[in-house]
Write a protein that holds these residues in place. Structure first.
Motif, PDB file in Angstrom:
ATOM      1  N   SER A 279       0.860  -1.184   0.000  1.00 21.01           N
ATOM      2  CA  SER A 279       0.000   0.000   0.000  1.00 21.01           C
ATOM      3  C   SER A 279       0.890   1.225   0.000  1.00 21.01           C
ATOM      4  N   LEU A 280       0.311   2.367  -0.330  1.00 21.58           N
ATOM      5  CA  LEU A 280       1.094   3.592  -0.461  1.00 21.58           C
ATOM      6  C   LEU A 280       0.373   4.729   0.255  1.00 21.58           C
ATOM      7  N   LEU A 281       1.099   5.402   1.092  1.00 26.90           N
ATOM      8  CA  LEU A 281       0.596   6.564   1.812  1.00 26.90           C
ATOM      9  C   LEU A 281       1.376   7.786   1.340  1.00 26.90           C
ATOM     10  N   VAL A 282       0.670   8.842   0.943  1.00 22.99           N
ATOM     11  CA  VAL A 282       1.320  10.064   0.476  1.00 22.99           C
ATOM     12  C   VAL A 282       0.949  11.197   1.424  1.00 22.99           C
ATOM     13  N   LEU A 283       1.966  11.875   1.930  1.00 24.21           N
ATOM     14  CA  LEU A 283       1.772  12.963   2.882  1.00 24.21           C
ATOM     15  C   LEU A 283       2.251  14.265   2.262  1.00 24.21           C
ATOM     16  N   GLY A 284       1.422  15.304   2.335  1.00 25.53           N
ATOM     17  CA  GLY A 284       1.770  16.589   1.757  1.00 25.53           C
ATOM     18  C   GLY A 284       2.375  17.530   2.788  1.00 25.53           C
ATOM     19  N   TYR A 285       3.304  18.402   2.329  1.00 24.02           N
ATOM     20  CA  TYR A 285       3.981  19.367   3.198  1.00 24.02           C
ATOM     21  C   TYR A 285       4.081  20.701   2.463  1.00 24.02           C
ATOM     22  N   ASP A 286       4.379  21.749   3.233  1.00 24.19           N
ATOM     23  CA  ASP A 286       4.476  23.080   2.641  1.00 24.19           C
ATOM     24  C   ASP A 286       5.709  23.230   1.765  1.00 24.19           C
ATOM     25  N   ASP A 287       6.793  22.561   2.108  1.00 25.50           N
ATOM     26  CA  ASP A 287       8.022  22.640   1.313  1.00 25.50           C
ATOM     27  C   ASP A 287       8.851  21.390   1.559  1.00 25.50           C
ATOM     28  N   HIS A 329      -2.443  14.260 -10.225  1.00 26.76           N
ATOM     29  CA  HIS A 329      -3.820  14.449  -9.777  1.00 26.76           C
ATOM     30  C   HIS A 329      -4.109  13.642  -8.520  1.00 26.76           C
ATOM     31  N   ALA A 330      -3.355  12.567  -8.317  1.00 23.29           N
ATOM     32  CA  ALA A 330      -3.591  11.727  -7.142  1.00 23.29           C
ATOM     33  C   ALA A 330      -2.869  12.241  -5.901  1.00 23.29           C
ATOM     34  N   LEU A 331      -2.006  13.245  -6.070  1.00 21.98           N
ATOM     35  CA  LEU A 331      -1.284  13.767  -4.921  1.00 21.98           C
ATOM     36  C   LEU A 331      -2.214  14.587  -4.032  1.00 21.98           C
ATOM     37  N   PRO A 332      -2.027  14.539  -2.726  1.00 18.27           N
ATOM     38  CA  PRO A 332      -2.837  15.372  -1.838  1.00 18.27           C
ATOM     39  C   PRO A 332      -2.346  16.819  -1.858  1.00 18.27           C
ATOM     40  N   GLU A 333      -2.989  17.664  -1.038  1.00 13.16           N
ATOM     41  CA  GLU A 333      -2.565  19.055  -0.958  1.00 13.16           C
ATOM     42  C   GLU A 333      -1.126  19.149  -0.464  1.00 13.16           C
ATOM     43  N   GLY A 334      -0.461  20.217  -0.889  1.00  9.25           N
ATOM     44  CA  GLY A 334       0.908  20.432  -0.469  1.00  9.25           C
ATOM     45  C   GLY A 334       1.772  20.877  -1.622  1.00  9.25           C
ATOM     46  N   ASP A 335       3.004  21.277  -1.296  1.00 13.66           N
ATOM     47  CA  ASP A 335       3.949  21.667  -2.334  1.00 13.66           C
ATOM     48  C   ASP A 335       5.147  20.727  -2.382  1.00 13.66           C
ATOM     49  N   SER A 336       5.189  19.766  -1.459  1.00  5.60           N
ATOM     50  CA  SER A 336       6.174  18.682  -1.475  1.00  5.60           C
ATOM     51  C   SER A 336       5.522  17.485  -0.800  1.00  5.60           C
ATOM     52  N   TRP A 337       6.036  16.289  -1.116  1.00  3.72           N
ATOM     53  CA  TRP A 337       5.331  15.098  -0.651  1.00  3.72           C
ATOM     54  C   TRP A 337       6.324  14.014  -0.255  1.00  3.72           C
ATOM     55  N   LEU A 338       5.940  13.240   0.747  1.00  3.10           N
ATOM     56  CA  LEU A 338       6.621  12.001   1.095  1.00  3.10           C
ATOM     57  C   LEU A 338       5.737  10.844   0.687  1.00  3.10           C
ATOM     58  N   LEU A 339       6.316   9.866  -0.004  1.00  3.88           N
ATOM     59  CA  LEU A 339       5.596   8.668  -0.436  1.00  3.88           C
ATOM     60  C   LEU A 339       6.102   7.501   0.409  1.00  3.88           C
ATOM     61  N   VAL A 340       5.219   6.956   1.219  1.00  5.45           N
ATOM     62  CA  VAL A 340       5.598   5.903   2.150  1.00  5.45           C
ATOM     63  C   VAL A 340       4.918   4.614   1.712  1.00  5.45           C
ATOM     64  N   GLU A 379      -0.392   2.749  -7.393  1.00  2.00           N
ATOM     65  CA  GLU A 379       0.837   2.944  -6.630  1.00  2.00           C
ATOM     66  C   GLU A 379       2.051   2.929  -7.550  1.00  2.00           C
ATOM     67  N   GLN A 380       2.097   1.975  -8.453  1.00  2.00           N
ATOM     68  CA  GLN A 380       3.243   1.879  -9.354  1.00  2.00           C
ATOM     69  C   GLN A 380       3.336   3.093 -10.258  1.00  2.00           C
ATOM     70  N   GLU A 381       2.185   3.621 -10.679  1.00  4.97           N
ATOM     71  CA  GLU A 381       2.184   4.811 -11.525  1.00  4.97           C
ATOM     72  C   GLU A 381       2.776   5.999 -10.761  1.00  4.97           C
ATOM     73  N   MET A 382       2.392   6.130  -9.495  1.00  6.35           N
ATOM     74  CA  MET A 382       2.913   7.241  -8.701  1.00  6.35           C
ATOM     75  C   MET A 382       4.410   7.064  -8.427  1.00  6.35           C
ATOM     76  N   LEU A 383       4.837   5.842  -8.146  1.00  8.87           N
ATOM     77  CA  LEU A 383       6.256   5.605  -7.902  1.00  8.87           C
ATOM     78  C   LEU A 383       7.069   5.771  -9.181  1.00  8.87           C
ATOM     79  N   ARG A 384       6.478   5.435 -10.334  1.00  7.17           N
ATOM     80  CA  ARG A 384       7.184   5.654 -11.605  1.00  7.17           C
ATOM     81  C   ARG A 384       7.419   7.141 -11.833  1.00  7.17           C
ATOM     82  N   ALA A 385       6.456   7.946 -11.413  1.00  9.70           N
ATOM     83  CA  ALA A 385       6.634   9.395 -11.543  1.00  9.70           C
ATOM     84  C   ALA A 385       7.837   9.849 -10.731  1.00  9.70           C
ATOM     85  N   ARG A 386       8.040   9.287  -9.551  1.00  9.12           N
ATOM     86  CA  ARG A 386       9.219   9.624  -8.746  1.00  9.12           C
ATOM     87  C   ARG A 386      10.484   9.106  -9.409  1.00  9.12           C
TER      88      ARG A 386
END
Length: 1022
Positions: A279-287, A329-340, A379-386
């Motif tokens: 599974s994949l958890l994405v957390l948004g941050y201000d920077d 489009h699948a990313l949550p709010e924020g200007d930087s993200w951690l993908l766990v 999940e794989q699509e999002m990780l491929r983007a990274r």
């Protein structure tokens, strides 16, 4: 010829070396300019022309190549995928490329979870072969589709999965290695008793182990103190693996030595189970710095399989480049993200891991800055983007080229946020605005590409000063110069800033122990070339300024800059999925990859005094490399930096053949639209001639067509003849429901049922169809054969015919993907100053696009309720894409399986040209044809491209493919038969008595021509 070789200046008898290698090595020995040009650089900033290239057919042949090189004192460089970013895989040396033949999975022990591999085996291919036993090799770099295990061992590669599985060094059990002086042995953990036994036996092996003992004893305190205790230390030699607590592991010591110590012949690797659920958890941050600050807290509460980061700058670049938009489009709010990412034995397990982390850090799945997915595809699509970070950031749309050099530093994860702030301040000091920061934050590894000025004296001086200050910065944080890509030339000179003088001296002693003559990849890691030396560009780079046919609007109207799009990522060397690069997949040749061709074009521009290619546009080496380019345009979409080799090939051919005769195929197939129109005089006679025994073979020889190919059949009645006979009312250009149906050569003269079907469907949807009755053409066949002056004339004529419709803004509907792609991509670059061509490009639509986006709301396509296998044309994949086709098929209740099996291999004129048939069929057999043969007989077979349909029919599959327009038209009648109706594919007409007489007479005349020409040559010579 004797060639001085850096760094010692020793001379090598190149001619004698080449002869000896040819005599002793079972493999391909290449010392020609084309081969050297293809290997002149890797994915780094550095460039060195190799002495030659050896491609061994087996491991023993590779070992013999080293032996011969040692006899001549020639430096040796082992190479796999050649994607190194620090300059490890470019050198003035004999390059041994293991990737073509030495790619076997030698053995697997599922119980012990180990395997033995040869150095050229690609990571994804290894894991594919291990899939039946549910095991995999744990480390997974972003280049996993094309990186070789030997290269991973050489660089100590990691990737995102190192969070769970560690680096390559943590997964190597034993290595079979060969020293330059011929000592061959298996090495691994070595007990004191084992070392005593080895020393007692004497010889070179004893000398090596005794020397290792001496080095670790003398530098024991330095090794214990000098290596940073972080998960991502890749810089330097692994002397810490020789510590007693690390089992005196010689294999691990050699991992990451970048070919400077030994040649790796085979490797025994540890394997790990494939996790059943993720599974994949994405957390948004201000920077991005705030995201980095939160990494230690997350790691306190979980043990993720991956903990990746990307910043707002990368997201911005993806939007500007229209890449990975679904992921964004699948990313949550924020200007930087951690993908766990979490892995486990069940979906409930991994879901709970994610939810437990959210609870621990006081967040909720309902938080707008949180996104959770347990959909593997998403999940794989999002990780491929990274994973695509390097490609996305390499050529930003603002035209500020970015470069490696400080692309993989690493610090302790708990200090990452502060390090990033200081690094950003350093960027500001040098005026390096907006570098994207991303990477493997769970292990403190930071990726970035920086807009260094590598073509001016001041820019290169700043490049050096920045690296020196950055090295001091990362050392102050207790980090590593390299956290993934190794040292090579990019960081070798900086190692004293990280390790100090004594440990770097120990590295030198290790190098001298294994390679006392400094012949193994010299100038890297130890006694390195300067960090600002041997630059691929540099202040002395002076590429030729050339006038071109294409405008290259996205490259500052410069062919040189367009060629520089290739930064060596190597996605064109992948084996499965996508379209790029079919000729590489068929040949496994670097020269026939998109990257190899880009390298040769770079050399052709003659920017360096030692350029491998010296005859510019007339180069036979470049011509030969481009000869097997299918012009599929797959690289334009699948290459992360948008290399468009089809356009570069057309440009090259235009200059290469300017003012001199061309190959016969350029006249026969390049002028196909004209011959197709002339066929209307007597189509039955033409078909008879093209398929008559004897005559057909003679015609193929004269036309430059491969003898194994059958000529396509001209229709008895062309679409235009049918259209005129129909007497349809021609709508006014101002009619809001008017559309122009483009009468391409293929749908007009070969498969007119497609165009007739399109008219039927468009009219059913309420559109008023117009068809140009004056001759028009997109110029495709002239473009693909590089006859660009003619192509521009043809396009200007076509624009004149279409001008009333262009001025009225009437949509033009294309049926043949390659012709549609010309108007959407090629024509605007060929006639970039003509406003009409831009207007036409904006209004030129595919059949599916128009019906999906512009049909009346109350119109529905016929409900076919059928399964279908769909082969997407390469130009459609690259230029127009198939989103609208998928949606139209969905509305028509077609259960479509869209193949991801690459190019069909025919590719317009390519598969018909003499000498291309074998490669054409090899490409097709890699995916498309096996899929077609395996398809259910009841399933529709859809292929909008003429080339795809022709390849499927001529390859003996027993199937014939439909265009989507044909399937919908049949559906309008309420009948869709299981087998293709005869009217959908024209057959050669039975020749009349006159036709038989004429073909016999012409055959006799043509048969006499070669004999007469031969006799004339004999007389002229005498």
């Amino acid at each position: 010829m004797f060639l001085p070789v850096d760094p010692t200046g020793a001379a090598v008898d190149v001619a004698g070396l080449e002869a000896a290698l040819r005599d002793a090595v079972h493999g391909e020995v290449r010392f020609d300019a084309g081969s050297k040009g293809a290997y002149v650089t890797d994915g780094s900033n550095y460039r060195q022309v190799p002495i030659g290239v050896v491609i061994p057919r087996d491991v023993e042949a590779g070992a013999r190549a080293v032996e011969v090189c040692a006899r001549f004192g020639a430096p040796v460089l082992s190479r796999g995928g050649g994607t190194s970013l620090a300059g490890q895989t470019t050198n003035t040396a004999v390059i041994i490329d293991w990737s073509k033949y030495c790619d076997a999975l030698v053995s697997v022990d599922p119980d012990a979870r180990t395997c033995v591999v040869e150095p050229g085996l690609v990571l994804d291919e290894l894991n594919r072969q291990l899939s039946d036993v549910r095991l995999q090799f744990g480390p997974k770099p972003s280049t996993h589709s094309h990186c070789a295990l030997g290269g991973m061992i050489g660089n100590n590669s990691c990737g995102a999965s190192a969070q769970a599985y560690g680096k390559t060094v943590d997964n190597v059990r034993r290595l079979e290695v060969l020293t330059y002086d011929g000592t061959r042995m298996w090495v691994g953990p070595t007990s004191k008793a084992e070392r005593t036994r080895i020393v007692a036996e004497g010889g070179r092996r004893a000398e090596i182990h005794e020397g290792l003992d001496r080095i670790v004893t003398e530098y024991l305190a330095d090794i214990r103190r000098g290596y940073p205790k972080i998960p991502r230390r890749v810089s330097g030699y692994n002397l810490d693996s020789l510590l007693p607590e690390n089992d005196f592991d010689v294999a691990k010591t050699l991992v990451g030595s970048e070919g400077t110590l030994v040649t790796v012949l085979r490797a025994e690797l540890d394997l790990v189970p494939v996790p059943p659920s993720q599974s994949l958890l994405v957390l948004g941050y201000d920077d991005i710095c705030s995201a980095a600050d939160d990494v230690p807290r997350l790691l306190e509460h979980c043990s993720p399989g991956q903990l990746e980061a990307l910043d707002g700058r990368m997201a911005q670049l993806m939007r500007e480049e229209h890449a990975y938009l679904d992921s964004l489009h699948a990313l949550p709010e924020g200007d930087s993200w951690l993908l766990v990412q979490f892995s486990g034995d069940s979906q409930d397990d991994v879901d709970e891991q994610a939810h437990a982390l959210l609870r621990a850090v006081g967040r909720s799945e309902k938080d707008p800055a949180v996104a959770f997915s347990d959909d593997p595809a998403r999940e794989q699509e999002m990780l491929r983007a990274r994973e695509a970070g390097l490609g996305v950031t390499a050529r930003p749309p603002d035209d500020r080229d970015t470069w490696e050099g400080w692309e993989d530093s690493a610090v302790p994860p708990e200090r990452l946020g502060d390090y990033l702030r200081d690094l950003k301040d350093l960027f500001d000091d040098f005026g390096y605005d907006h570098p994207s920061l991303y990477g493997h934050f769970g292990q403190g590894c930071v990726h970035t590409r920086i807009p260094f000025g590598l073509t001016t004296v001041d820019g290169v001086a700043d490049f050096r000063r920045f690296l020196e200050r950055a090295a001091d910065l990362v050392a102050a944080y207790g980090g590593s110069l390299s956290g993934e890509h190794g040292d090579g030339q990019a960081r070798g000179e900086l190692l004293t800033r990280m390790f100090g003088e004594r440990l770097v001296a120990a590295f030198g002693e290790l190098k001298a122990l294994f390679d006392p003559g400094n012949r193994m990849n010299p100038g890297k890691v130890v006694d390195p070339n300067p960090v600002d030396g041997q630059l691929r560009l540099g202040p002395a780079w002076r590429p030729a300024t050339v006038r071109t046919h294409f405008g290259y609007p996205e490259d500052e109207h410069s062919f040189s800059r367009a060629v520089l799009r290739c930064v060596g990522i190597g996605n064109c060397r992948s084996h499965h999925g996508g379209v790029m690069c079919p000729s590489y997949r068929a040949t496994q040749e670097e020269e026939h990859s998109t990257r190899g061709r880009a390298r040769l074009l770079f050399e052709m521009l003659d920017g360096h005094a030692d350029s491998a290619i010296t005859d510019g546009w007339r180069s036979t080496e470049v011509r030969d490399a481009l000869d097997l380019c299918l012009a599929c345009k797959g690289c334009k979409s699948d290459c992360p930096t948008g290399v468009d080799m089809a356009t570069y090939k057309a440009e090259f051919l235009a200059h290469h053949y300017a003012g001199r005769p061309r190959p016969a195929a350029h006249y026969s197939m390049g002028w196909l639209p004209l011959w197709a129109r002339l066929s209307r005089i007597a189509p039955s006679l033409v078909n008879s001639a093209l398929h008559a025994p004897g005559l057909a073979d003679a015609g193929k020889r004269l036309a430059g067509v491969d003898g194994a190919r059958q000529a396509p059949v001209f229709a008895r009645e062309s679409f235009l003849q049918w259209w005129r006979a129909r007497g349809t009312y021609e709508p006014d250009p101002g009619d809001p429901r008017a559309v122009v149906l483009w009468p391409d050569t293929f749908s007009t003269y070969f498969h007119p049922a497609i165009a007739r079907s399109a008219v039927r469907v468009l009219e059913d949807a309420g559109f008023h169809v117009a068809v140009p009755t004056r001759p028009v053409c997109c110029g495709l066949t002239w473009i693909s054969t590089g006859q660009l002056t003619v192509a521009k004339q043809v396009l200007r004529h076509t624009l004149g015919v279409l001008r009333p419709w262009i001025e009225a803004g009437t949509p033009v509907i294309g049926l043949e993907p390659s012709c549609t792609a010309v108007f959407r991509a090629d024509a605007p670059e060929l006639l970039s100053a003509d406003p009409d061509v831009r207007r036409l490009a904006e209004r030129f639509r595919t059949f599916a696009e128009h019906l999906v986006e512009h049909a009346p709301e109350d119109w529905r396509p016929p409900a076919l309720a059928r399964q279908a296998m769909v082969q997407t044309h390469c130009h459609q994949h690259a230029i127009t894409h198939d989103d609208a086709d998928r949606e139209l098929m969905r509305r028509a209740h077609i259960d479509a399986e869209v193949l991801d099996e690459g190019c069909c291999g025919l590719a317009g004129n390519f598969g018909f040209e003499r000498g291309h048939h074998e490669v054409s069929m090899a490409v097709a057999e890699q995916g498309v044809l096996p899929a077609v043969r395996a398809a259910s007989p009841a399933a529709l077979l859809l292929a909008d491209g003429f080339s795809c349909r022709t390849q499927i029919e001529q390859a003996g599959t027993g199937r014939r493919a439909l265009h989507l327009a044909e399937a919908l038209a049949l559906g309008l009648d309420g009948v869709l038969p299981a087998h293709l109706p005869e009217h959908l594919a024209e057959r050669p007409a039975e020749p009349s008595r006159l036709g038989r007489w004429a073909t016999t007479a012409v055959a006799a005349a043509l048969t006499a021509v070669p004999a007469a020409v031969a006799a004339h040559r004999v007389r002229r010579r005498s």
